[in-house]
Design a protein around this motif. Structure first.
Motif, short mmCIF file in Angstrom:
data_model
loop_
_atom_site.label_atom_id
_atom_site.label_comp_id
_atom_site.label_asym_id
_atom_site.label_seq_id
_atom_site.Cartn_x
_atom_site.Cartn_y
_atom_site.Cartn_z
N CYS A 137 -7.03 13.16 14.80
CA CYS A 137 -6.43 12.74 14.33
C CYS A 137 -6.20 11.54 13.57
O CYS A 137 -6.56 10.60 13.73
N VAL A 138 -5.95 12.24 11.90
CA VAL A 138 -5.84 10.54 10.68
C VAL A 138 -4.12 10.96 9.92
O VAL A 138 -4.39 12.15 9.49
N ALA A 139 -3.37 9.71 10.15
CA ALA A 139 -2.29 10.24 9.97
C ALA A 139 -1.83 8.66 9.59
O ALA A 139 -2.99 7.61 9.86
N ASP A 140 -1.16 7.94 8.06
CA ASP A 140 -0.58 7.12 7.92
C ASP A 140 0.11 6.88 8.89
O ASP A 140 1.27 7.37 9.60
N MET A 145 0.67 -1.46 -0.18
CA MET A 145 -0.57 0.22 0.06
C MET A 145 0.88 1.30 0.36
O MET A 145 2.16 1.40 1.20
N ASN A 146 0.41 2.14 -1.42
CA ASN A 146 1.65 3.94 -1.05
C ASN A 146 0.58 4.14 0.41
O ASN A 146 -0.03 4.12 0.72
N GLN A 147 1.29 5.78 0.66
CA GLN A 147 1.48 6.68 1.56
C GLN A 147 0.18 7.05 1.38
O GLN A 147 -0.82 6.99 2.17
N ASP A 148 0.00 7.31 -0.36
CA ASP A 148 -1.81 7.96 -0.15
C ASP A 148 -2.83 6.62 0.06
O ASP A 148 -3.87 7.59 0.70
N ALA A 149 -2.52 5.32 -0.26
CA ALA A 149 -4.01 4.83 -0.25
C ALA A 149 -3.81 5.03 1.61
O ALA A 149 -4.98 4.56 1.93
N LEU A 150 -2.66 4.62 2.68
CA LEU A 150 -2.95 4.57 3.56
C LEU A 150 -3.68 6.43 4.23
O LEU A 150 -4.79 6.32 5.17
N LYS A 151 -3.05 6.43 3.81
CA LYS A 151 -3.75 8.71 3.88
C LYS A 151 -5.69 8.40 3.13
O LYS A 151 -6.51 9.03 4.25
N PRO A 170 -3.44 17.94 22.95
CA PRO A 170 -3.56 17.29 21.84
C PRO A 170 -4.43 16.39 20.97
O PRO A 170 -5.60 17.10 21.60
N ALA A 171 -4.53 15.51 20.54
CA ALA A 171 -5.69 14.62 19.46
C ALA A 171 -6.45 13.68 21.19
O ALA A 171 -5.35 13.84 22.57
N ASN A 172 -7.34 13.67 20.98
CA ASN A 172 -8.10 12.86 21.75
C ASN A 172 -8.19 11.07 21.07
O ASN A 172 -7.81 9.80 22.21
N VAL A 173 -8.29 11.27 19.65
CA VAL A 173 -8.04 9.96 19.59
C VAL A 173 -7.12 10.37 18.14
O VAL A 173 -6.66 11.27 17.51
N LEU A 174 -6.23 9.30 17.72
CA LEU A 174 -5.15 8.94 16.09
C LEU A 174 -5.82 7.43 15.81
O LEU A 174 -5.58 6.76 16.10
N LEU A 175 -6.26 7.66 14.57
CA LEU A 175 -7.07 6.75 13.82
C LEU A 175 -5.38 6.70 12.96
O LEU A 175 -5.44 7.70 11.79
N LEU A 176 -4.61 5.43 13.14
CA LEU A 176 -3.08 5.29 12.33
C LEU A 176 -3.42 4.24 11.12
O LEU A 176 -4.00 3.16 11.40
N ALA A 177 -3.42 5.08 10.12
CA ALA A 177 -3.70 3.46 8.77
C ALA A 177 -2.23 2.57 8.77
O ALA A 177 -0.91 3.58 7.97
N THR A 178 -2.61 1.27 8.56
CA THR A 178 -1.03 0.72 8.49
C THR A 178 -1.16 -0.12 7.44
O THR A 178 -2.37 -0.35 6.88
N PRO A 179 -0.79 -0.92 6.67
CA PRO A 179 -1.29 -2.22 6.09
C PRO A 179 -1.78 -3.06 6.22
O PRO A 179 -2.68 -3.90 5.72
N ASP A 180 -1.77 -3.62 8.14
CA ASP A 180 -2.24 -4.15 8.11
C ASP A 180 -4.47 -3.84 8.54
O ASP A 180 -4.90 -4.11 9.65
N GLY A 181 -4.01 -2.57 8.64
CA GLY A 181 -5.16 -1.45 8.88
C GLY A 181 -5.71 -0.02 9.60
O GLY A 181 -4.22 0.05 9.92
N VAL A 182 -6.50 0.07 9.87
CA VAL A 182 -6.39 1.63 10.24
C VAL A 182 -7.40 1.43 12.09
O VAL A 182 -7.60 0.18 12.56
N GLN A 183 -5.96 1.52 12.99
CA GLN A 183 -5.88 1.48 14.53
C GLN A 183 -6.35 2.97 15.08
O GLN A 183 -6.20 4.03 14.51
N ARG A 184 -7.48 2.34 16.16
CA ARG A 184 -7.70 3.57 16.86
C ARG A 184 -6.96 3.64 18.22
O ARG A 184 -7.50 2.57 18.62
N LEU A 185 -6.22 4.35 18.11
CA LEU A 185 -5.16 5.23 19.52
C LEU A 185 -5.83 5.46 20.22
O LEU A 185 -6.12 6.93 19.72
#
Ligand code: 5RP
Length: 220
Positions: free
Chosen positions: A115-118, A1-7, A202-217
């Motif tokens: 926060c939304v991030a790869d 997955m490229n960075q744009d797909a993760l974003k 700070p952010a309250n929630v981070l939606l972090l996209a990795t090749p394994d899926g989006v984690q909610r931290l």
């Protein structure tokens, strides 16, 4: 997955954080652009948006989403925005897109910062990405000297004028041991509008996209 797909994956996950019938706060940047594109599909289910930049305002309007003046908004349940770096404490560096001041204002009003991030944005400590500082133009040299006294190497971002008519100094080589203290130290320099460290809010929630899926931290 490229960075744009993760974003895009992170941005699409954020659509589930939007409250039906409420106003949504919208940040700035390439990840948020994917969010705006998704928001367009549910524009009839929100009460409008407040925007953190002229660029996002233009994209929101082009998507048929009403953009409201923040001064008329007293309840903003959710703000969605990207980051240049974010830690497990949800401290962020922002401002790679020069929108840091309006982003910090909208974030201050919002109840929840999503926060939304790869995955590349998650770091152990802030500082590898230079800290953006928005400065009133006539204070540029003075502020640069003071930032050097704090241990940084400021560089003027050439060809960039912020939406507020100011300049950006990107500060390299800062070791961000205490993000709240450094945010305060930079922000209190005369001539600084704000800096890109988001630690006091700070952010309250981070939606972090990795090749394994989006984690909610959430913060440690
Ligand atoms: C703009 C920002 C952006 O959120 C940050 O630069 C991340 O951008 P992108 O989503 O394009 O990686 O702070 O001022």
């Amino acid at each position: 997955m490229n960075q744009d797909a993760l974003k895009r994956a992170a941005a699409e996950a954020a659509l589930k954080e939007v409250l039906e019938g409420a106003i949504i706060g919208v940040g700035t940047g390439s990840t948020v652009n994917f969010f705006i594109d998704g928001l367009a599909q549910m524009r009839d289910r929100i009460a409008g948006a407040v925007s953190s930049s002229d660029a996002s305002t233009a994209r929101l309007k082009a998507a048929g989403i009403e953009v409201l003046d923040l001064n008329g908004v007293d309840d903003l349940p959710v703000y969605v925005d990207g980051a240049d770096e974010i830690t497990h404490h949800m401290h962020m560096t922002k401002g790679g897109g020069a929108a840091l001041t309006r982003e910090k204002i909208v974030a201050a009003v919002a109840k929840r910062f999503v926060c939304v991030a790869d995955g590349s944005k998650l770091v152990g400590r802030l500082g590898k990405f230079p800290i953006p500082v928005e400065v009133i133009p006539m204070a540029r040299s003075y502020v640069a000297r003071e930032l050097a006294r704090l241990g940084g190497k400021p560089a003027l971002r050439t060809g960039v004028v912020t939406d507020n008519g100011n300049v950006i100094l990107d500060v390299h080589n800062l070791d961000v041991l205490n993000a709240v203290e450094l945010e305060d130290a930079i922000t209190r320099l005369t001539g600084v509008v704000t800096c890109g460290i988001f630690a006091r809010r700070p952010a309250n929630v981070l939606l972090l996209a990795t090749p394994d899926g989006v984690q909610r931290l959430q913060a440690d």
